[in-house]
Design a protein around this motif. Sequence first.
Motif, PDB file in Angstrom:
ATOM      1  N   GLU A   1      17.622  -2.952  -0.106  1.00 52.46           N
ATOM      2  CA  GLU A   1      17.060  -2.563   1.046  1.00 52.46           C
ATOM      3  C   GLU A   1      15.640  -2.490   1.393  1.00 52.46           C
ATOM      4  N   VAL A   2      15.475  -2.970   2.558  1.00 49.77           N
ATOM      5  CA  VAL A   2      14.184  -2.424   3.101  1.00 49.77           C
ATOM      6  C   VAL A   2      13.896  -1.886   4.074  1.00 49.77           C
ATOM      7  N   SER A   3      13.036  -1.329   4.303  1.00 53.67           N
ATOM      8  CA  SER A   3      12.876  -0.031   5.613  1.00 53.67           C
ATOM      9  C   SER A   3      10.975  -0.292   6.312  1.00 53.67           C
ATOM     10  N   GLY A   4      11.279   0.919   7.274  1.00 47.77           N
ATOM     11  CA  GLY A   4       9.808   0.981   7.291  1.00 47.77           C
ATOM     12  C   GLY A   4       9.911  -0.871   7.825  1.00 47.77           C
ATOM     13  N   ARG A   5       7.991  -0.587   8.324  1.00 49.38           N
ATOM     14  CA  ARG A   5       7.230  -2.003   9.118  1.00 49.38           C
ATOM     15  C   ARG A   5       6.302  -2.361   8.388  1.00 49.38           C
ATOM     16  N   GLU A   6       5.200  -1.829   8.272  1.00 49.85           N
ATOM     17  CA  GLU A   6       3.631  -2.427   7.519  1.00 49.85           C
ATOM     18  C   GLU A   6       3.296  -1.780   6.301  1.00 49.85           C
ATOM     19  N   LYS A   7       2.594  -0.270   7.384  1.00 50.49           N
ATOM     20  CA  LYS A   7       2.070   0.270   5.638  1.00 50.49           C
ATOM     21  C   LYS A   7       3.663   1.629   5.513  1.00 50.49           C
ATOM     22  N   ASP A   8       4.079   1.315   6.176  1.00 48.87           N
ATOM     23  CA  ASP A   8       5.322   2.746   6.076  1.00 48.87           C
ATOM     24  C   ASP A   8       6.289   1.876   5.358  1.00 48.87           C
ATOM     25  N   LEU A   9       6.393   0.402   5.093  1.00 48.65           N
ATOM     26  CA  LEU A   9       7.201  -0.463   4.161  1.00 48.65           C
ATOM     27  C   LEU A   9       7.808   0.229   3.370  1.00 48.65           C
ATOM     28  N   GLU A  10       8.778  -0.218   2.919  1.00 46.42           N
ATOM     29  CA  GLU A  10       9.892   0.924   1.240  1.00 46.42           C
ATOM     30  C   GLU A  10      10.243  -0.425   1.224  1.00 46.42           C
ATOM     31  N   VAL A  11      10.303  -0.828   0.289  1.00 45.87           N
ATOM     32  CA  VAL A  11      11.855  -1.070  -0.381  1.00 45.87           C
ATOM     33  C   VAL A  11      12.854  -1.756  -1.866  1.00 45.87           C
ATOM     34  N   ARG A  12      13.743  -0.868  -1.748  1.00 45.92           N
ATOM     35  CA  ARG A  12      14.751  -0.871  -2.936  1.00 45.92           C
ATOM     36  C   ARG A  12      15.123  -1.764  -3.425  1.00 45.92           C
ATOM     37  N   LEU A  13      15.574  -2.658  -4.459  1.00 46.39           N
ATOM     38  CA  LEU A  13      16.242  -3.679  -5.857  1.00 46.39           C
ATOM     39  C   LEU A  13      17.300  -2.181  -5.300  1.00 46.39           C
ATOM     40  N   LEU A  14      18.356  -2.864  -4.973  1.00 43.47           N
ATOM     41  CA  LEU A  14      19.681  -3.256  -5.315  1.00 43.47           C
ATOM     42  C   LEU A  14      20.331  -3.940  -6.314  1.00 43.47           C
ATOM     43  N   ALA A  15      20.090  -4.909  -6.699  1.00 40.47           N
ATOM     44  CA  ALA A  15      20.744  -6.227  -7.577  1.00 40.47           C
ATOM     45  C   ALA A  15      19.363  -7.425  -8.312  1.00 40.47           C
ATOM     46  N   GLY A  16      19.303  -8.226  -8.873  1.00 43.01           N
ATOM     47  CA  GLY A  16      18.751  -9.559  -9.240  1.00 43.01           C
ATOM     48  C   GLY A  16      18.910  -9.995 -10.487  1.00 43.01           C
ATOM     49  N   ALA A  17      18.473 -11.279  -9.894  1.00 43.14           N
ATOM     50  CA  ALA A  17      19.113 -12.013 -11.322  1.00 43.14           C
ATOM     51  C   ALA A  17      18.570 -13.117 -11.109  1.00 43.14           C
ATOM     52  N   THR A  18      18.358 -15.068 -12.184  1.00 40.16           N
ATOM     53  CA  THR A  18      18.001 -15.843 -11.830  1.00 40.16           C
ATOM     54  C   THR A  18      18.990 -17.084 -12.625  1.00 40.16           C
ATOM     55  N   PHE A  19      19.198 -17.745 -11.262  1.00 41.89           N
ATOM     56  CA  PHE A  19      20.555 -18.672 -11.225  1.00 41.89           C
ATOM     57  C   PHE A  19      19.523 -20.173 -11.740  1.00 41.89           C
ATOM     58  N   VAL A  20      19.866 -20.651 -12.887  1.00 44.54           N
ATOM     59  CA  VAL A  20      19.566 -22.088 -13.502  1.00 44.54           C
ATOM     60  C   VAL A  20      20.069 -22.877 -12.705  1.00 44.54           C
ATOM     61  N   TYR A  21      19.626 -24.408 -12.526  1.00 44.62           N
ATOM     62  CA  TYR A  21      19.450 -25.538 -11.275  1.00 44.62           C
ATOM     63  C   TYR A  21      20.190 -25.886 -12.425  1.00 44.62           C
ATOM     64  N   PRO A  22      21.404 -26.293 -12.372  1.00 39.54           N
ATOM     65  CA  PRO A  22      22.321 -27.889 -12.738  1.00 39.54           C
ATOM     66  C   PRO A  22      20.906 -28.790 -13.666  1.00 39.54           C
ATOM     67  N   GLU A  23      21.077 -29.076 -14.895  1.00 39.24           N
ATOM     68  CA  GLU A  23      20.265 -30.226 -15.475  1.00 39.24           C
ATOM     69  C   GLU A  23      20.164 -31.715 -14.737  1.00 39.24           C
ATOM     70  N   GLN A  24      21.119 -32.040 -13.881  1.00 44.95           N
ATOM     71  CA  GLN A  24      20.320 -33.357 -13.689  1.00 44.95           C
ATOM     72  C   GLN A  24      20.247 -32.931 -12.565  1.00 44.95           C
ATOM     73  N   LEU A  25      20.174 -31.911 -11.606  1.00 38.64           N
ATOM     74  CA  LEU A  25      19.390 -31.463 -10.427  1.00 38.64           C
ATOM     75  C   LEU A  25      17.874 -31.440 -10.576  1.00 38.64           C
ATOM     76  N   ARG A  26      17.900 -29.981 -11.404  1.00 36.10           N
ATOM     77  CA  ARG A  26      16.791 -30.065 -12.273  1.00 36.10           C
ATOM     78  C   ARG A  26      15.521 -30.845 -12.338  1.00 36.10           C
ATOM     79  N   ALA A  27      15.959 -32.031 -13.098  1.00 36.17           N
ATOM     80  CA  ALA A  27      15.473 -33.320 -12.931  1.00 36.17           C
ATOM     81  C   ALA A  27      14.928 -34.047 -12.099  1.00 36.17           C
ATOM     82  N   LYS A  28      16.043 -34.102 -11.352  1.00 36.63           N
ATOM     83  CA  LYS A  28      15.984 -34.889  -9.652  1.00 36.63           C
ATOM     84  C   LYS A  28      14.707 -34.205  -8.675  1.00 36.63           C
TER      85      LYS A  28
END
Length: 382
Positions: free
Chosen positions: A21-48
Motif C-alpha cells: 500500500e503506497v501513499s504520499g509522493r516523494e519525501k512523504d512517501l510511505e510504503v506498507r508491505l501487505l504480502a510478499g513471496a518469491t515464485f521459482v521459475y520452472p527449471e526449463q524456463l530458467r535454463a532457457k
Amino acid sequence: MKVIGLMSGTSVDGIDAALVEVSGREKDLEVRLLAGATFVYPEQLRAKILAVCGGQAVSIAELAALDDAVAIQFAEAAQKIQSQHSIAELIGSHGQTVYHRPPSKIKTNQNLGYSLQLGRGDLIARITGIKTISNFRAADIALGGEGAPLVPKIDACLLSHPTKTRAIQNIGGIGNVAYLPASQTQDWEKRVCGWDTGPGNALLDLAVTRLTNGSKTYDRDGQWAAQGTRDHQLVEQWLKHDFFHQFPPKSTGRELFGKDYLDRCWQDMEQKQLNNGDRLATLTELTVASIVHSYRQFLPQIPDEVLLCGGGSRNSYMRHRLQAELISAHIGTTDEVELNGNLKEAIAFAVLAYWRVNSIPGNLPQVTGADKPTLLGNIYCP
C-alpha cells in the motif's frame, strides 16, 4: 493505492512479488508491505533464460515465445500474491533482463544504451485484468542514461536518516549501491548517488553450479566459501578490470560478469591450484573487494551505515568480510529499518509504477547519467 511490484534479477532465481500500500509522493512517501513471496521459475524456463543471458543465439520466434512465457509467469505471480488479499489497482513489473548494454561515454544518438526486459506488460495486464506498468528503463536510456540503477530515488525517500550517511548495497546477481547523505543536509536529494559496483552473486552461483554439476545453485549462507582460503593476489589481479576503475554513472550485467568472465577466473584459479572452497572464498572476496574499492574510490566518504539487501544479504560470510574491510561502518540489512531486504527491489518497482501514474519522475539523473528527470515505464490497460 494498492500496488503489486514484480521483479526478477540477474540471478534468475525466481519472481519476487510484493503487494504494498503506497501513499504520499516523494519525501512523504510511505510504503506498507501487505504480502510478499518469491515464485521459482520452472527449471526449463530458467535454463532457457540463463542461456539467452549467456549469449545463446535464438530466433525472433523463439525470443517472442520466451517473452510470452516470462509474462505468463509474472502474471501468475501477481495473481497468487493477491489471492488472499485485497485486489490491487496497479502492477509494476520490471520483467526479466536478458540483455543490457550501457551507453557509450561519448553521448550521441548512435551511442545510446540498450536494455531488454522480457515479460510483456500488455500480456500481464490482459491476464490479470490490472493496469500494468513495465519497460521502466527505456525512457532513461533515451535521455542518454544507463537505465540503471533505478532504485536509488526510492531508497532516498524511504531510507535516508536525518543525521547519518547510509549506503544501501544491493547484492543480487550484480551489486549496486545507493549513497544517501543525511537528510538534514542541504539539497540532500541532489547529493544522492549510486551505480553498479560489479559482480554480486552471479559468479558465485555459476561456480557452485559448476562444482556440483547443477545439484546446487548457490552457496547457502556462504558456508562453503567460509571453509576456503582467499587468494588476495588473484583478487587484486581481477580488480584491474576497466569496469572497476570507470567513473560513475555506470551499469553492468551478465554480459560482462557472466560465464565468459568466470571461465577466465577459473583458468587463473586452476593455475594457482586452488581447491573448491578456496575458489568460492576468492570469488566471494572479489564481490567484497569490488564493493569496498567502489566506496573508497567514488563515494564522498565511507558511510556511517551500510544496509544490505538482495540474496547476498543472507550470506553471513560475505557480511563478515565486508565488516572486516569497512571497520568504521555498521554493516546491517534493510530489514533492520523495516524494509524487507528480500523483497526490496519488487517493492521499488511497485513505487515506480505508482509514481508513473501520478506523473512523478522516477530516475535521478546524477545516478543514471540521463539528461533530465523523466517518467518511467509504459502503461498497459487490461
